[in-house]
Each structure stands twice: as structure tokens, then as C-alpha cells.
Design an enzyme around this catalytic site. Structure first.
Site, PDB file in Angstrom:
ATOM      1  N   HIS A  83       0.831  -1.201   0.000  1.00 59.39           N
ATOM      2  CA  HIS A  83       0.000   0.000   0.000  1.00 59.39           C
ATOM      3  C   HIS A  83       0.869   1.257   0.000  1.00 59.39           C
ATOM      4  O   HIS A  83       1.535   1.558   0.983  1.00 59.39           O
ATOM      5  CB  HIS A  83      -0.900  -0.038   1.238  1.00 59.39           C
ATOM      6  CG  HIS A  83      -1.870   1.077   1.334  1.00 59.39           C
ATOM      7  ND1 HIS A  83      -1.751   2.081   2.274  1.00 59.39           N
ATOM      8  CD2 HIS A  83      -2.985   1.359   0.617  1.00 59.39           C
ATOM      9  CE1 HIS A  83      -2.754   2.925   2.149  1.00 59.39           C
ATOM     10  NE2 HIS A  83      -3.515   2.513   1.149  1.00 59.39           N
ATOM     11  N   GLU A 101       0.408  -0.763  -4.799  1.00 55.50           N
ATOM     12  CA  GLU A 101      -0.752   0.124  -4.879  1.00 55.50           C
ATOM     13  C   GLU A 101      -0.265   1.560  -4.893  1.00 55.50           C
ATOM     14  O   GLU A 101       0.753   1.881  -4.264  1.00 55.50           O
ATOM     15  CB  GLU A 101      -1.672  -0.113  -3.682  1.00 55.50           C
ATOM     16  CG  GLU A 101      -2.985   0.662  -3.708  1.00 55.50           C
ATOM     17  CD  GLU A 101      -2.910   2.007  -3.000  1.00 55.50           C
ATOM     18  OE1 GLU A 101      -3.901   2.761  -3.056  1.00 55.50           O
ATOM     19  OE2 GLU A 101      -1.855   2.318  -2.393  1.00 55.50           O
ATOM     20  N   HIS A 105      -1.307  10.905  -2.473  1.00 52.59           N
ATOM     21  CA  HIS A 105      -2.635  10.575  -1.952  1.00 52.59           C
ATOM     22  C   HIS A 105      -3.483  11.813  -1.694  1.00 52.59           C
ATOM     23  O   HIS A 105      -4.632  11.900  -2.106  1.00 52.59           O
ATOM     24  CB  HIS A 105      -2.507   9.766  -0.664  1.00 52.59           C
ATOM     25  CG  HIS A 105      -3.818   9.451  -0.019  1.00 52.59           C
ATOM     26  ND1 HIS A 105      -4.443  10.322   0.864  1.00 52.59           N
ATOM     27  CD2 HIS A 105      -4.637   8.362  -0.118  1.00 52.59           C
ATOM     28  CE1 HIS A 105      -5.581   9.797   1.264  1.00 52.59           C
ATOM     29  NE2 HIS A 105      -5.727   8.606   0.688  1.00 52.59           N
ATOM     30  N   GLU A 146      -5.185   3.914  -7.932  1.00 58.70           N
ATOM     31  CA  GLU A 146      -6.410   4.546  -7.433  1.00 58.70           C
ATOM     32  C   GLU A 146      -6.545   5.977  -7.948  1.00 58.70           C
ATOM     33  O   GLU A 146      -5.658   6.805  -7.749  1.00 58.70           O
ATOM     34  CB  GLU A 146      -6.437   4.553  -5.903  1.00 58.70           C
ATOM     35  CG  GLU A 146      -7.712   5.186  -5.358  1.00 58.70           C
ATOM     36  CD  GLU A 146      -7.811   5.176  -3.852  1.00 58.70           C
ATOM     37  OE1 GLU A 146      -8.661   5.932  -3.312  1.00 58.70           O
ATOM     38  OE2 GLU A 146      -7.056   4.430  -3.200  1.00 58.70           O
TER      39      GLU A 146
END
Length: 252
Positions: free
Chosen positions: A6, A33, A48, A111
Site C-alpha cells: 500500500h 498500490e 494521496h 487509485e
């Protein structure tokens, strides 16, 4: 169960830095990820947050900065500085990682962060980058998002890429409209608010993505329920616990 790093091995190195992904590779993670955002000049970077304050020594919104401006900031530590990581750099690293030791089945989960000021330009830029890297039809590449609209848009652009809808609220996991359109290929579940209910895992079976599991009890719990992909900030220890749980179950 595959162990997914992650934001890299972000429990041990600054998140979304090359050092974090290199360590994840050393820890034998099954995949990586990342989160992506679009800069003012149209570059995809692995960040992020909407702003850079938490992860760098700078200030400001990612969408208002150029790649050159972001590269002036330190995304690492004072002792080990690191530049902002672009998606292109990470995809190149990902491709190279597959060639090491015959790990051709390593996967990557990308993502998209919404809402943002650029809307559908994010999905368009992502597909262009995947095509540039020769990964636009790769079964090991997954688009993940909390935004159903992002999955819909990307399916229209490129239906060959596997799509995962992320959800924290279990009661909203199944959207009949999205299912009817075959927009959602798999489901993502969070362990942040406690353990994922067993019936949720059983309902979806293969094709379940769970994040972010850093405790031994959570990793073993997921392994017992045949979760497909488990995202963790500590891929080394998670892989050890997962492998050990598999041996325990086999012995039984």
C-alpha cells in the site's frame, strides 16, 4: 492471498517514494498500490492527498502545481530526500520488477482520487500512460476508486482494464445499476472500522480487495477467508503471517 504494498512499504519508508516501492520488492510483495493525481501541466503523480503538506516539505494543492514545482520539494526524509514519484516512473519500475526472478504475475493497483478539478482528464491521462507503457490490456493492472463515475468513464475508454469499486460502508457495496452495466469487476473493503463481516467476503468470494491490514490478526483473518488481494503498509510481515496461516490451515 496476494499481498499488495500500500503506497509501497509505506510503514517503513515515506509513502509513494521509490524507496518505499523498492523495499516492497525486497519484501517480495505480490503487487503495488498507488494513488494518482494530475498536475497543472497534465502529469500524473503518485500523491494521496489533495495538498502536499503531509507528505513533503512544501505547501499547496497538487492540481495547482506543475511537475517541475513538485520536483523542487522533498517527499522523503531530511536524511534521505526523495523527489515526487510520477506514475510513469512507477510503471517502469513495475514492469522491471516483473522481469526479476520470473515474477511475471506481479500486479499493480492504481487509485484515482475524486472529486478533483480535472474530472475525466484523469482517466484519459491514465489510459494514455498505460498505453505508452504497453500495459493498457494487461490483466495485472487494476483501476481502483471510491468513485463509481471513474469506473464508468474508464470502462468507456478502455474496458480491458480490471475495475474495483472501493467501499467503506458495507451496506452500499452492491450497486444494482453498476452491476447491471458490468462496470464493477471486483469489490474493495476496508478494515479501518473493524473487521470486514464474513458474509461480505463470502458474497463476493474471489475478487475481493481488502485494505489496509497491518495487524497480524487482520492478516490471518483475511487469509482464512480467501481474500484475493490484501493491501498493507508492511508487506514483509504481512506475507510472513499470510504464509504461516496458509500452512496452519493446510495442517488442519
Amino acid at each position: 492471498m496476494k499481498i499488495i504494498a500500500h503506497r509501497g512499504a509505506s510503514g517503513e519508508r515515506p509513502e509513494h517514494t521509490m524507496a518505499a516501492y523498492e523495499l516492497a520488492l525486497e519484501r517480495d510483495a505480490d503487487g503495488f498500490e498507488c494513488d494518482i493525481r494530475l498536475t497543472r501541466d497534465g502529469e500524473l503523480v503518485c500523491i494521496h492527498d489533495r495538498t502536499v503538506e503531509r507528505v513533503s516539505d512544501g505547501t499547496g494543492a497538487v492540481s495547482e502545481m506543475t511537475l517541475a514545482q513538485l520536483r523542487e520539494l522533498n517527499f522523503g526524509t531530511p536524511e534521505e530526500p526523495a523527489e515526487v514519484l510520477t506514475l510513469r516512473q512507477l510503471l517502469e519500475f513495475f514492469r522491471d520488477s516483473r522481469e526479476r526472478g520470473g515474477a511475471g504475475d506481479r500486479e499493480i493497483f492504481i487509485e484515482t482520487k475524486h472529486p478533483n478539478r480535472y474530472g475525466p482528464r484523469v482517466e484519459s491521462a491514465l489510459n494514455q500512460e498505460l498505453r505508452y507503457q504497453g500495459l493498457d490490456a494487461d490483466p495485472g493492472v487494476h483501476l481502483i476508486s471510491f468513485s463509481p463515475q471513474s469506473l464508468v468513464r474508464f470502462k468507456l475508454i478502455n474496458p480491458k482494464i480490471h475495475r474495483i469499486l472501493l467501499r467503506r460502508e458495507y451496506q452500499r457495496m452492491l450497486n444494482p445499476g453498476l452491476q447491471a452495466l458490468h462496470v464493477v469487476d471486483a469489490h474493495g473493503l476496508s478494515v479501518a472500522r473493524g473487521k470486514v463481516r464474513p458474509d461480505i467476503i463470502g458474497r463476493y468470494g474471489d475478487g475481493t480487495y481488502v485494505w489496509t491490514a497491518d495487524k497480524e490478526e487482520d492478516v490471518r483473518w483475511a487469509a482464512r477467508r480467501d481474500v484475493t488481494w490484501l493491501a498493507t503498509n508492511y508487506p514483509g510481515r504481512a506475507k510472513m503471517w499470510s504464509d504461516d496461516e496458509a500452512q496452519v490451515q493446510y495442517a488442519r
